[in-house]
Design an enzyme around this catalytic site. Structure first.
Site: not given
Lengths: 407, 407
Positions: A151, A407, A188, A177
């Site tokens: 991510t 956003t 975690t 990840k």
């Protein structure tokens, strides 16, 4: 005897995997992946301790009631957390479709998701992603799987080892990840480990618990514990060693050490990739009453925003370090504590050391603070126990990354 | 009945004060101050819970063994913490010199310090500062005292009220400093309160404990708890009301409310001035099993760096809010929790509300997130208790201020 290997998740015998782009957020990178063991594997897994458990965690916990797993289906870009009954149905459908296209049992599938909370999965895209990944499983696509689970990670994280048990070559490989929302108590990140060792479910579980307690439970980026995280290991026995079923066996010891190494390597990589991190900090607390208090004090230091911003500023503000230990609610002798940064004795007997007043010392300290990796050691003078945790600094970029995530 | 007054620390009858520049760090602003009651006052005080107690805290705790206090001596620019025996001697000397020049008892002096940890006080400067302040005590220099206690504060903080007990006019006034290292458990900042009420030591202590639990213990800037902090109140009885010596009396109720107001006003001002803060967040957790769990969940949200950076980015990332409640180790019903931001129902029954999908809703939410003061309310659906805490966001400036504090 443990040999570190530069290889990925299908390096152990009998595993295939594939990551593909199904467009959950966009089509810029892979966002869904399958990891598959050719035969049913013995599995062990640990899940988030957060009470707001994501739907995939609920489904995977249920699958682990019988610790035989054939495949893991994982997506990034959407956490499927706080998504109510519809979310739970989606996670169950991810497992069901994966089981169907791979022709395995529903309960042999682990489901994992990571990404934004509170958004439902685009299930049409997920279904087509699962099909495409399932049709293209191989052992040459490890990097596509690494990319699919990322991510805000800025680099892929993997660690592999090779070793010998009973004259058989055994392999283990882990990928992970996670860079923000990293905190102890296991909650975690995502970590998937494959190995071809032959081991009993009980011994695999014990080895994973122990390794996690010394690795993923000893790191913190920002103290937040996510809704989605899991560590799991699949052991398919393809290496052909005699089954490991006691702690005392030589085989267990070697395997446990290998698993430990994989987990510590990945935990450190997660910290190095901490959101906005510019420094890697290794914090050891010694002289504690017991391991629990040693860890508690080390974590108190590691989580302090004042300590973390000071290291970002390369400012050896040791007062903040002893202050953070002071409010950790552990036994300490305020007049006897000592602190080293690098190897330099900063605090002796609860106050600034005389050496630290010299110009040479200050010059050396400045050089240490300018390094990317910094080692601290605090002695509480209250006992014999010690613990080491890893963390990173807080930078402008941490604020930037996390102020602009959705956003 | 309580009238808010724009006045300072010598507004109550019988108090004098003065802040002067003695050059602890430089001569840019006042850095040492005395607050003096003309006659011995009844006192109550609360001190940091940090185990690395600063020397002035040790000296003041000892002075409080007899709750009669005539003067407070306070400096900024140096915390006199982690300074060993020399530091303790310095703090004792601060009290001794103050007692000498004011012709009062040594044990009637409270000592407070704030600033950098681990540096010894420049005692020659301190002595001359004490003398100068003592010689110039008056009731027209309240602002010099306010400036003398500031460190990274960007504005002075005071709150005063006037009320009537037994037909007598009673006054109370408080000042505070503190913007970073603010955390609950009282270990938060310096706060000095003067009042001319006539009250017993027991009742004053109870009123201060209660007020602190609803104000300073309900705020957090960065979760750090400092080595130096204290709240104290001096009540000299000059208003002439009949002594307040029971909880049930009308006088106690009025006074307790006034003290509460002063403490909540100051606590909120500290948050508004949180290091680098751009937002003031009021977080209420309802539906908790008890007050302790309500506060624990609210503080978990208030301390989460992920929540704090999201608000800085004006990003209504509610997943992080429920996630922080999820790891707070409190009872909650994940399928029934609800969340409002402003008055807008963001989460209902554990998932995003249907209303929140409309464009109007999103427009309103955006407007709320753009405001400087934002109110959140989370219902855990696990009981009847509630608690409100106050915090601020994490901004680039927080990192900047704390990365460059000593250097």
């Amino acid at each position: 005897m443990l040999q570190k290997i530069d290889a990925g998740i299908t390096y152990p015998k009998g595993f295939k995997a594939k990551g593909v782009k199904c467009g959950i957020k966009n089509l810029k990178k892979e966002d869904i992946a399958i990891i598959k063991s050719e035969k049913r594997a013995v599995a062990a897994a640990l899940f988030t301790t957060n009470k707001m458990k994501a739907a995939p965690v609920i489904v995977s916990e249920s699958a682990m009631e019988n610790p035989q797993i054939s495949a893991i289906i994982v997506n990034s870009g959407c956490a499927n957390a706080c998504t109510g009954e519809a979310g739970l149905r989606d996670a169950m459908n991810m497992a069901a479709i994966t089981a169907e296209v791979l022709d395995i049992r529903y309960s042999d599938v682990l489901v994992a998701s990571t990404g934004v909370i509170g958004v439902n999965l685009p299930m049409e895209k997920i279904y087509s992603g699962i099909e495409e990944a399932a049709l293209n499983l191989d052992n040459e696509s490890d990097e596509s799987v690494l990319r699919a689970i990322m991510t805000t990670d800025t680099f892929p994280k993997q660690s592999s080892y090779e070793f010998v048990i009973d004259g058989k070559e055994v392999r283990i490989s882990g990928i992970a990840k996670g860079s923000g929302m990293i905190c102890p108590n296991m909650a975690t990140m995502l970590c998937f480990i494959t190995t071809d060792v032959n081991i009993s479910p009980e011994m695999l579980k014990k080895a994973l618990n122990d390794a996690t307690n010394l690795s993923f439970n000893m790191i913190t980026v920002d103290g937040d514990t996510s809704t989605n995280d899991m560590v799991c290991v699949l052991a398919n026995g393809e290496s052909g060693n005699k089954v490991i079923d006691t702690e005392d066996s030589e085989g267990y010891k070697i395997f446990a050490r290998a698993l430990n190494n994989v987990c510590i390597d990945l935990a450190k990589l997660i910290i190095i990739d901490g959101e906005g991190a510019t420094k890697f900090l290794e914090i050891t607390v010694k002289g504690a009453k017991d391991f629990k208090e040693a860890k508690q004090a080390a974590m108190s230091i590691a989580k302090s925003p004042l300590v973390k911003t000071a290291f970002f500023g390369e400012d050896p503000n040791w007062g903040r370090i002893v202050c953070a230990a002071g409010y950790a609610e552990v036994d300490l002798d305020a007049d006897k504590i000592s602190l080293t940064i690098g190897e330099l004795p900063i605090v002796i007997d609860g106050q600034k050391s005389e050496q630290s007043l010299s110009e040479d010392f200050q010059k050396n300290l400045k050089e240490i603070m300018a390094q990317k990796e910094i080692v601290l050691s605090l002695d509480l003078a209250a006992g014999q126990a010690e613990a080491t945790v890893w963390t990173c600094d807080f930078s402008y970029d941490y604020v930037k990354i996390n102020g602009e995530y959705t956003t």
